[in-house]
Design a protein around this motif. Structure first.
Motif, PDB file in Angstrom:
ATOM      1  N   GLY A   9     -66.573  78.942  24.166  1.00 44.55           N
ATOM      2  CA  GLY A   9     -65.475  78.252  24.814  1.00 44.55           C
ATOM      3  C   GLY A   9     -64.924  77.062  24.067  1.00 44.55           C
ATOM      4  N   SER A  10     -64.760  77.168  22.773  1.00 43.50           N
ATOM      5  CA  SER A  10     -64.201  76.067  21.990  1.00 43.50           C
ATOM      6  C   SER A  10     -62.978  76.543  21.228  1.00 43.50           C
ATOM      7  N   SER A  11     -61.956  75.721  21.186  1.00 42.16           N
ATOM      8  CA  SER A  11     -60.768  76.069  20.406  1.00 42.16           C
ATOM      9  C   SER A  11     -61.010  75.890  18.913  1.00 42.16           C
ATOM     10  N   MET A  12     -62.113  75.214  18.553  1.00 42.51           N
ATOM     11  CA  MET A  12     -62.475  74.974  17.150  1.00 42.51           C
ATOM     12  C   MET A  12     -61.344  74.271  16.400  1.00 42.51           C
ATOM     13  N   ARG A  13     -60.748  73.268  17.033  1.00 40.88           N
ATOM     14  CA  ARG A  13     -59.631  72.553  16.419  1.00 40.88           C
ATOM     15  C   ARG A  13     -59.882  71.052  16.284  1.00 40.88           C
ATOM     16  N   THR A  14     -61.031  70.565  16.697  1.00 40.73           N
ATOM     17  CA  THR A  14     -61.312  69.139  16.632  1.00 40.73           C
ATOM     18  C   THR A  14     -62.245  68.858  15.469  1.00 40.73           C
ATOM     19  N   GLY A  15     -61.675  68.291  14.406  1.00 37.07           N
ATOM     20  CA  GLY A  15     -62.475  67.960  13.230  1.00 37.07           C
ATOM     21  C   GLY A  15     -63.129  66.613  13.400  1.00 37.07           C
ATOM     22  N   PRO A  16     -64.220  66.404  12.733  1.00 38.47           N
ATOM     23  CA  PRO A  16     -64.904  67.285  11.787  1.00 38.47           C
ATOM     24  C   PRO A  16     -65.864  68.255  12.457  1.00 38.47           C
ATOM     25  N   PHE A  17     -65.926  68.231  13.799  1.00 37.41           N
ATOM     26  CA  PHE A  17     -66.907  69.036  14.518  1.00 37.41           C
ATOM     27  C   PHE A  17     -66.655  70.530  14.404  1.00 37.41           C
ATOM     28  N   CYS A  18     -65.395  70.934  14.282  1.00 41.18           N
ATOM     29  CA  CYS A  18     -65.093  72.357  14.230  1.00 41.18           C
ATOM     30  C   CYS A  18     -65.676  73.021  12.979  1.00 41.18           C
TER      31      CYS A  18
END
Length: 119
Positions: free
Chosen positions: A57-66
């Motif tokens: 459930g993550s959009s994987m768009r928040t850096g640097p965490f993505c």
């Protein structure tokens, strides 16, 4: 079901560990805030040593965490929408996370009567 014994007034929370009663501090990072380098490096090291990372459930768009899941040997993701990392995932499932969880839990329970999660 998870039960926590915490006091949650508007301004503070207290630890629920016996004999502690210490105030809990917020450790999250909001958009635009600087990420503390120490915790980020530890997260990167943990990701690099992981055999498998499961992203739910993550959009994987928040850096640097993505970028963290991509550092593992393998990562699997389940999300409703497309992400920039779909092609890099070993397995990419576009579905509701609850459906994914129920399906994997049911498959596992058919083989064994015990599940152990290490978080």
């Amino acid at each position: 079901r998870y039960i926590r014994n915490v006091i949650t007034p508007a301004l503070f929370r207290k630890c629920d560990k016996e004999d502690c009663d210490g105030k809990l501090k917020k450790t999250g990072v909001r958009y635009g805030q600087t990420v503390p380098i120490g915790p980020l490096r530890r997260a990167e090291a943990a990701a690099q040593s992981a055999d498998l990372v499961i992203v739910l459930g993550s959009s994987m768009r928040t850096g640097p965490f993505c970028n963290l899941p991509t550092l593992a040997k393998c990562f699997v993701m389940c999300n409703r929408q497309d992400t920039p990392y779909d092609d890099e995932a070993e397995i990419c499932i576009h579905d509701d996370v609850n459906n994914f969880y129920v399906a994997t839990y049911s498959a596992h329970m058919s083989r064994t009567s015990r599940i152990k999660f290490r978080i």
